[in-house]
Design a protein around this motif. Structure first.
Motif, PDB file in Angstrom:
ATOM      1  N   SER A  54       5.713   4.746  -3.214  1.00 55.31           N
ATOM      2  CA  SER A  54       4.823   5.826  -2.776  1.00 55.31           C
ATOM      3  C   SER A  54       4.010   6.390  -3.941  1.00 55.31           C
ATOM      4  N   SER A  55       4.596   6.424  -5.142  1.00 54.92           N
ATOM      5  CA  SER A  55       3.843   6.931  -6.294  1.00 54.92           C
ATOM      6  C   SER A  55       2.727   5.968  -6.681  1.00 54.92           C
ATOM      7  N   PHE A  56       2.989   4.664  -6.587  1.00 53.28           N
ATOM      8  CA  PHE A  56       1.932   3.694  -6.865  1.00 53.28           C
ATOM      9  C   PHE A  56       0.785   3.839  -5.878  1.00 53.28           C
ATOM     10  N   LEU A  57       1.121   4.091  -4.631  1.00 51.23           N
ATOM     11  CA  LEU A  57       0.085   4.158  -3.604  1.00 51.23           C
ATOM     12  C   LEU A  57      -0.797   5.394  -3.739  1.00 51.23           C
ATOM     13  N   THR A  58      -0.402   6.340  -4.609  1.00 50.18           N
ATOM     14  CA  THR A  58      -1.278   7.493  -4.871  1.00 50.18           C
ATOM     15  C   THR A  58      -2.437   7.096  -5.786  1.00 50.18           C
ATOM     16  N   GLN A  61      -6.198   2.194  -7.370  1.00 50.71           N
ATOM     17  CA  GLN A  61      -6.325   0.898  -8.035  1.00 50.71           C
ATOM     18  C   GLN A  61      -5.051   0.056  -7.937  1.00 50.71           C
ATOM     19  N   SER A  62      -3.955   0.654  -7.535  1.00 53.22           N
ATOM     20  CA  SER A  62      -2.682  -0.061  -7.584  1.00 53.22           C
ATOM     21  C   SER A  62      -2.605  -1.222  -6.603  1.00 53.22           C
ATOM     22  N   THR A  63      -3.224  -1.110  -5.442  1.00 51.33           N
ATOM     23  CA  THR A  63      -3.093  -2.186  -4.456  1.00 51.33           C
ATOM     24  C   THR A  63      -3.893  -3.425  -4.843  1.00 51.33           C
ATOM     25  N   SER A  64      -4.812  -3.286  -5.786  1.00 54.41           N
ATOM     26  CA  SER A  64      -5.547  -4.457  -6.253  1.00 54.41           C
ATOM     27  C   SER A  64      -5.133  -4.834  -7.672  1.00 54.41           C
ATOM     28  N   ALA A  65      -4.124  -4.155  -8.203  1.00 52.96           N
ATOM     29  CA  ALA A  65      -3.683  -4.413  -9.574  1.00 52.96           C
ATOM     30  C   ALA A  65      -2.892  -5.708  -9.663  1.00 52.96           C
ATOM     31  N   LEU A  66      -3.007  -6.338 -10.798  1.00 52.11           N
ATOM     32  CA  LEU A  66      -2.170  -7.488 -11.110  1.00 52.11           C
ATOM     33  C   LEU A  66      -0.873  -6.961 -11.694  1.00 52.11           C
ATOM     34  N   TYR A  67       0.128  -7.807 -11.778  1.00 53.18           N
ATOM     35  CA  TYR A  67       1.430  -7.383 -12.280  1.00 53.18           C
ATOM     36  C   TYR A  67       1.307  -6.701 -13.638  1.00 53.18           C
ATOM     37  N   LYS A  68       0.508  -7.285 -14.533  1.00 57.75           N
ATOM     38  CA  LYS A  68       0.372  -6.734 -15.876  1.00 57.75           C
ATOM     39  C   LYS A  68      -0.260  -5.342 -15.872  1.00 57.75           C
ATOM     40  N   ASP A  69      -0.971  -4.996 -14.804  1.00 55.11           N
ATOM     41  CA  ASP A  69      -1.632  -3.697 -14.713  1.00 55.11           C
ATOM     42  C   ASP A  69      -0.718  -2.603 -14.158  1.00 55.11           C
ATOM     43  N   LEU A  70       0.385  -2.992 -13.538  1.00 49.05           N
ATOM     44  CA  LEU A  70       1.250  -2.008 -12.894  1.00 49.05           C
ATOM     45  C   LEU A  70       1.921  -1.072 -13.897  1.00 49.05           C
ATOM     46  N   GLY A  71       2.163  -1.532 -15.103  1.00 50.35           N
ATOM     47  CA  GLY A  71       2.708  -0.653 -16.144  1.00 50.35           C
ATOM     48  C   GLY A  71       1.760   0.486 -16.442  1.00 50.35           C
ATOM     49  N   ALA A  72       0.474   0.163 -16.568  1.00 51.18           N
ATOM     50  CA  ALA A  72      -0.538   1.194 -16.831  1.00 51.18           C
ATOM     51  C   ALA A  72      -0.642   2.152 -15.652  1.00 51.18           C
ATOM     52  N   VAL A  73      -0.560   1.619 -14.443  1.00 51.37           N
ATOM     53  CA  VAL A  73      -0.614   2.487 -13.257  1.00 51.37           C
ATOM     54  C   VAL A  73       0.586   3.436 -13.267  1.00 51.37           C
ATOM     55  N   SER A  74       1.769   2.928 -13.600  1.00 47.96           N
ATOM     56  CA  SER A  74       2.954   3.794 -13.598  1.00 47.96           C
ATOM     57  C   SER A  74       2.823   4.903 -14.639  1.00 47.96           C
ATOM     58  N   VAL A  75       2.238   4.602 -15.790  1.00 52.39           N
ATOM     59  CA  VAL A  75       2.022   5.631 -16.816  1.00 52.39           C
ATOM     60  C   VAL A  75       0.993   6.647 -16.322  1.00 52.39           C
ATOM     61  N   ARG A  76      -0.066   6.157 -15.668  1.00 53.99           N
ATOM     62  CA  ARG A  76      -1.082   7.082 -15.126  1.00 53.99           C
ATOM     63  C   ARG A  76      -0.484   8.013 -14.081  1.00 53.99           C
ATOM     64  N   VAL A  77       0.424   7.498 -13.268  1.00 53.68           N
ATOM     65  CA  VAL A  77       1.068   8.329 -12.237  1.00 53.68           C
ATOM     66  C   VAL A  77       1.903   9.428 -12.891  1.00 53.68           C
ATOM     67  N   VAL A  78       2.668   9.077 -13.926  1.00 52.30           N
ATOM     68  CA  VAL A  78       3.460  10.085 -14.635  1.00 52.30           C
ATOM     69  C   VAL A  78       2.519  11.102 -15.279  1.00 52.30           C
ATOM     70  N   ALA A  79       1.455  10.622 -15.903  1.00 49.04           N
ATOM     71  CA  ALA A  79       0.494  11.517 -16.563  1.00 49.04           C
ATOM     72  C   ALA A  79      -0.179  12.451 -15.559  1.00 49.04           C
ATOM     73  N   ALA A  80      -0.533  11.938 -14.404  1.00 43.79           N
ATOM     74  CA  ALA A  80      -1.177  12.768 -13.380  1.00 43.79           C
ATOM     75  C   ALA A  80      -0.227  13.858 -12.892  1.00 43.79           C
ATOM     76  N   ASN A  81       1.026  13.495 -12.673  1.00 39.05           N
ATOM     77  CA  ASN A  81       2.013  14.486 -12.236  1.00 39.05           C
ATOM     78  C   ASN A  81       2.294  15.506 -13.330  1.00 39.05           C
ATOM     79  N   ALA A  82       2.354  15.054 -14.573  1.00 38.29           N
ATOM     80  CA  ALA A  82       2.585  15.967 -15.695  1.00 38.29           C
ATOM     81  C   ALA A  82       1.403  16.918 -15.865  1.00 38.29           C
TER      82      ALA A  82
END
Length: 185
Positions: A54-58, A61-82
């Motif tokens: 659910s956090s990725f789906l916020t 860009q996550s649904t079109s991300a490649l595996y290597k991009d998911l790390g950056a998405v996860s950091v962006r999600v933490v940063a957005a929440n912070a």
């Protein structure tokens, strides 16, 4: 009659654009469902897969991300929440009336300021496949959220207005840590 080399080159000039457009069409047909499946597979190793997905789906860009991009998405999600939590702390600080609450909120604001700054700094590290700073930033986020929560516990009778947000940062950081760790393998 032209040489066979020329005919092959003419044929390639026609076939390559056709193949590329077909490949692009095929990728477009994969659509967001494929991205969601990748996210679900990636999140399956985390402590809270449902929260992870659910956090990725916020992040659009996550649904079109490649595996290597998911790390950056996860950091962006933490940063957005912070960032959102930091802004909320500022709002609470402006309304706080007693000194104990103000003191705790000021310490939390300091923690979240450093957390947000660090998280925004490390996104470039993932591009360079330098995972250590990213893991350190995620660990810092979790630690700073815990410290914020502890600050309220030090004040007798003072209930933290940030408990759910601090816990969410910890969980998101844990998820990001697992995902970035999996990328290193």
């Amino acid at each position: 009659m032209g040489s066979p080399v020329i005919r092959v080159s003419h044929l390639l000039q026609v076939l390559i654009p056709l193949l590329l457009s077909t490949a692009q069409l095929s990728l477009a047909q994969l659509g967001p469902d494929t991205g969601v499946k990748l996210i679900e597979e990636t999140c399956s190793d985390t402590e809270d897969p449902e929260l992870c997905v659910s956090s990725f789906l916020t992040d659009p860009q996550s649904t079109s991300a490649l595996y290597k991009d998911l790390g950056a998405v996860s950091v962006r999600v933490v940063a957005a929440n912070a960032t959102d939590t930091r802004d909320y702390i500022e709002h609470l600080l402006n309304k706080a009336e007693d000194s104990a609450t103000k003191k705790s909120l000021e310490i939390c604001l300091e923690s979240y300021n450093s957390m947000v700054e660090e998280l925004h700094t490390v996104t470039d590290s993932l591009e360079e496949l330098d995972f250590m700073p990213v893991e350190e930033a995620l660990d810092l986020a979790k630690t700073k959220a815990e410290e914020c929560e502890e600050e309220f516990k030090k004040q007798k009778g003072l209930k933290s207005p940030l408990t759910q947000r601090n816990e969410m940062i910890g969980k998101l950081a844990d998820n990001g840590f697992v995902i970035v760790g999996d990328m290193m393998i």
